[in-house]
Design a protein around this motif. Structure first.
Motif, PDB file in Angstrom:
ATOM      1  N   GLY A   1      65.952  10.359 152.083  1.00 43.07           N
ATOM      2  CA  GLY A   1      65.054  11.498 152.118  1.00 43.07           C
ATOM      3  C   GLY A   1      65.086  12.229 150.790  1.00 43.07           C
ATOM      4  N   ARG A   2      64.647  13.475 150.793  1.00 40.36           N
ATOM      5  CA  ARG A   2      64.544  14.235 149.550  1.00 40.36           C
ATOM      6  C   ARG A   2      65.188  15.613 149.635  1.00 40.36           C
ATOM      7  N   LEU A   3      66.077  15.818 150.614  1.00 37.87           N
ATOM      8  CA  LEU A   3      66.767  17.099 150.747  1.00 37.87           C
ATOM      9  C   LEU A   3      68.129  17.034 150.060  1.00 37.87           C
ATOM     10  N   LEU A   4      68.414  18.047 149.241  1.00 42.25           N
ATOM     11  CA  LEU A   4      69.655  18.109 148.482  1.00 42.25           C
ATOM     12  C   LEU A   4      70.320  19.462 148.735  1.00 42.25           C
ATOM     13  N   PRO A   5      71.635  19.520 148.916  1.00 41.51           N
ATOM     14  CA  PRO A   5      72.291  20.829 149.065  1.00 41.51           C
ATOM     15  C   PRO A   5      72.092  21.670 147.809  1.00 41.51           C
ATOM     16  N   LEU A   6      71.989  22.983 147.975  1.00 40.96           N
ATOM     17  CA  LEU A   6      71.871  23.849 146.807  1.00 40.96           C
ATOM     18  C   LEU A   6      73.144  23.802 145.961  1.00 40.96           C
TER      19      LEU A   6
ATOM     20  N   LYS B   1      66.244  28.356 152.170  1.00 43.33           N
ATOM     21  CA  LYS B   1      67.380  29.272 152.120  1.00 43.33           C
ATOM     22  C   LYS B   1      68.218  29.231 153.393  1.00 43.33           C
ATOM     23  N   GLN B   2      67.572  29.084 154.525  1.00 41.87           N
ATOM     24  CA  GLN B   2      68.317  29.128 155.790  1.00 41.87           C
ATOM     25  C   GLN B   2      69.326  27.987 155.904  1.00 41.87           C
ATOM     26  N   SER B   3      68.990  26.849 155.344  1.00 37.97           N
ATOM     27  CA  SER B   3      69.886  25.686 155.425  1.00 37.97           C
ATOM     28  C   SER B   3      70.620  25.425 154.117  1.00 37.97           C
ATOM     29  N   ASN B   4      70.412  26.300 153.098  1.00 36.59           N
ATOM     30  CA  ASN B   4      71.032  26.114 151.780  1.00 36.59           C
ATOM     31  C   ASN B   4      70.742  24.733 151.210  1.00 36.59           C
ATOM     32  N   GLN B   5      69.467  24.372 151.305  1.00 38.07           N
ATOM     33  CA  GLN B   5      69.042  23.069 150.812  1.00 38.07           C
ATOM     34  C   GLN B   5      67.831  23.210 149.898  1.00 38.07           C
TER      35      GLN B   5
END
Length: 263
Positions: A15-20, A75-79
């Protein structure tokens, strides 16, 4: 020696989601890639680095945050959602001998993952470019590509960071710590103390923005490091300017802090 690495986002894999907070994972990926090519070198770099005669150790490399042209912050998931197909990443080493071929060789066509169980992205190295070094002068204008962190130990042996942007920009102890850190890096790399005039002045040219970064997030070893992002003028001997640019300004450089771009 500075490299610009273009990475392709392989969204089909994870996928394309990365932790902040991905800087620690980026640092770990560097060590893993180095280890895959030269286990002895990576082990030495991790365990020892360059060392001053007083025993202070430095890795003498730094790297930028990812330059993502299109992204969305969750922001809610810090991603962070990477909407761009390609992102850029800069990594800089103070050592120059054999660095060019070594880095090009181990990163070429490399695939690696960054993230955690909740958010992970696979990157493929698409291109590696060497950035020519700037002409180092006593006064240079920089922009931060990753936060500059500086601290001191209090009476309880705790790390104390600037409390706000004003303290980071104006406190004399910040300048003193930045200078001592550069002198130590110089000594560790060249094997001798810097023999020129020792001076440093730091002048913020934009409002510093605080960045609190979690290292080893979600584990029992989690620590938080505060840094600041801004545009600034740095006045120091040219040899120390080179050290700041190539190895990073301030502390925690091998964890992705203090990477600078010349303006």
């Amino acid at each position: 020696m500075r490299f610009i690495i273009t990475l392709r986002v392989n969204k089909q894999r994870f996928g394309r989601l990365l932790p902040l907070n991905y800087q620690y994972e980026m640092s770990a990926a560097i060590y893993k890639i180095l280890s895959s090519a030269n286990e002895d070198f990576a082990s030495w770099l991790h365990e020892n680095g360059f060392q001053t005669c007083e025993g202070k150790q430095f890795k003498l490399f730094t790297f930028s945050r990812l330059n993502v042209p299109e992204r969305r912050i969750l922001k809610q998931s810090n991603q962070m959602e990477l909407k761009s197909e390609y992102v850029q990443w800069q990594i800089s080493f103070l050592p120059e001998n054999s660095t060019e071929k070594f880095i090009e060789g181990i990163f070429q066509d490399r695939t690696f993952e960054i993230g955690n169980r909740e958010a992970k992205v696979q990157f493929e190295v698409a291109n590696i470019e060497i950035l020519p070094p700037p002409e180092f002068q006593e006064t240079m204008v920089y922009n931060t590509l990753s936060p500059v962190s500086v601290s001191f130990r209090d009476g309880n042996d705790r790390d104390c960071y600037p409390r706000n942007a004003q303290e980071f920009a104006e406190a004399e102890w910040v300048r003193e710590r930045l200078l001592v850190n550069l002198l130590d890096k110089y000594s560790a790399f060249y094997g001798e103390d810097f023999c020129g005039e020792q001076f440093l002045d730091f002048r913020a040219l934009s409002e510093p923005k605080s960045s609190l970064v979690s290292l080893k997030a979600g584990t029992s070893a989690e620590t938080k490091v505060r840094g600041f992002m801004c545009r600034f003028a740095l006045t120091a001997p040219a040899e120390l300017q080179k050290t700041a640019y190539e190895a990073g300004l301030g502390e925690q450089n091998s964890q992705g802090f203090g990477c600078l771009a010349v303006m």
